[in-house]
Design a protein around this motif. Structure first.
Motif, PDB file in Angstrom:
ATOM      1  N   GLY A   1    -104.161  28.929  28.862  1.00  0.00           N
ATOM      2  CA  GLY A   1    -103.611  30.200  28.396  1.00  0.00           C
ATOM      3  C   GLY A   1    -103.005  31.002  29.530  1.00  0.00           C
ATOM      4  O   GLY A   1    -101.949  31.625  29.373  1.00  0.00           O
ATOM      5  N   PHE A   2    -103.677  31.012  30.680  1.00  0.00           N
ATOM      6  CA  PHE A   2    -103.155  31.734  31.842  1.00  0.00           C
ATOM      7  C   PHE A   2    -101.829  31.142  32.289  1.00  0.00           C
ATOM      8  O   PHE A   2    -100.881  31.874  32.593  1.00  0.00           O
ATOM      9  CB  PHE A   2    -104.166  31.695  32.994  1.00  0.00           C
ATOM     10  CG  PHE A   2    -103.634  32.270  34.267  1.00  0.00           C
ATOM     11  CD1 PHE A   2    -103.466  33.636  34.407  1.00  0.00           C
ATOM     12  CD2 PHE A   2    -103.285  31.438  35.322  1.00  0.00           C
ATOM     13  CE1 PHE A   2    -102.957  34.172  35.583  1.00  0.00           C
ATOM     14  CE2 PHE A   2    -102.784  31.967  36.487  1.00  0.00           C
ATOM     15  CZ  PHE A   2    -102.622  33.342  36.626  1.00  0.00           C
TER      16      PHE A   2
ATOM     17  N   VAL B   1     -99.660  29.455  30.478  1.00  0.00           N
ATOM     18  CA  VAL B   1     -98.644  29.760  29.461  1.00  0.00           C
ATOM     19  C   VAL B   1     -98.179  31.202  29.624  1.00  0.00           C
ATOM     20  O   VAL B   1     -96.976  31.493  29.556  1.00  0.00           O
ATOM     21  CB  VAL B   1     -99.203  29.493  28.044  1.00  0.00           C
ATOM     22  CG1 VAL B   1     -98.302  30.086  26.976  1.00  0.00           C
ATOM     23  CG2 VAL B   1     -99.380  27.999  27.827  1.00  0.00           C
ATOM     24  N   LEU B   2     -99.109  32.125  29.853  1.00  0.00           N
ATOM     25  CA  LEU B   2     -98.750  33.526  30.059  1.00  0.00           C
ATOM     26  C   LEU B   2     -97.896  33.695  31.316  1.00  0.00           C
ATOM     27  O   LEU B   2     -96.915  34.442  31.318  1.00  0.00           O
ATOM     28  CB  LEU B   2    -100.016  34.372  30.161  1.00  0.00           C
ATOM     29  CG  LEU B   2     -99.815  35.867  30.368  1.00  0.00           C
ATOM     30  CD1 LEU B   2     -99.128  36.478  29.152  1.00  0.00           C
ATOM     31  CD2 LEU B   2    -101.151  36.531  30.623  1.00  0.00           C
TER      32      LEU B   2
ATOM     33  N   ALA C   1     -94.411  32.452  30.575  1.00  0.00           N
ATOM     34  CA  ALA C   1     -93.721  33.377  29.672  1.00  0.00           C
ATOM     35  C   ALA C   1     -93.268  34.632  30.422  1.00  0.00           C
ATOM     36  O   ALA C   1     -92.141  35.106  30.218  1.00  0.00           O
ATOM     37  CB  ALA C   1     -94.638  33.756  28.512  1.00  0.00           C
ATOM     38  N   MET C   2     -94.112  35.172  31.293  1.00  0.00           N
ATOM     39  CA  MET C   2     -93.735  36.364  32.050  1.00  0.00           C
ATOM     40  C   MET C   2     -92.587  36.062  33.013  1.00  0.00           C
ATOM     41  O   MET C   2     -91.691  36.884  33.197  1.00  0.00           O
ATOM     42  CB  MET C   2     -94.936  36.916  32.802  1.00  0.00           C
ATOM     43  CG  MET C   2     -95.936  37.582  31.887  1.00  0.00           C
ATOM     44  SD  MET C   2     -97.291  38.339  32.757  1.00  0.00           S
ATOM     45  CE  MET C   2     -96.455  39.618  33.645  1.00  0.00           C
TER      46      MET C   2
END
Length: 80
Positions: free
Chosen positions: A26-27, A29-30, A33-34
């Motif tokens: 999740g980290f 992917v975040l 995305a950022m």
């Protein structure tokens, strides 16, 4: 009959051993995305200071740095 490990059991053991934890996934992917959003915003806005150019060391006008502080004057091992 012998007790043999089933194919699904061995795949499940493999996946649980070598797949990163969900929090790490999740980290990442975040983070991606950022980065993508910031890249798109930067592309939409354009250059911040379009007329800004670097001046050569010791160039005309204004303050100039003393000679010898730029990396071009470095010599590897001369005089030692």
């Amino acid at each position: 009959m012998k007790d043999q490990p089933s194919f699904l059991h061995t795949v499940g053991g493999f996946l649980s051993r070598y797949v990163p934890p969900p929090a790490l996934t999740g980290f990442l992917v975040l983070l991606v995305a950022m980065f993508a959003v910031s890249y798109e915003v930067g592309s939409a806005v354009g250059p911040v200071a379009p007329g800004m150019h670097s001046t050569p060391v010791g160039g005309g006008g204004g303050r100039s740095e003393p000679r010898g502080h730029d990396m071009g004057d470095m010599r590897s091992g001369e005089g030692r």
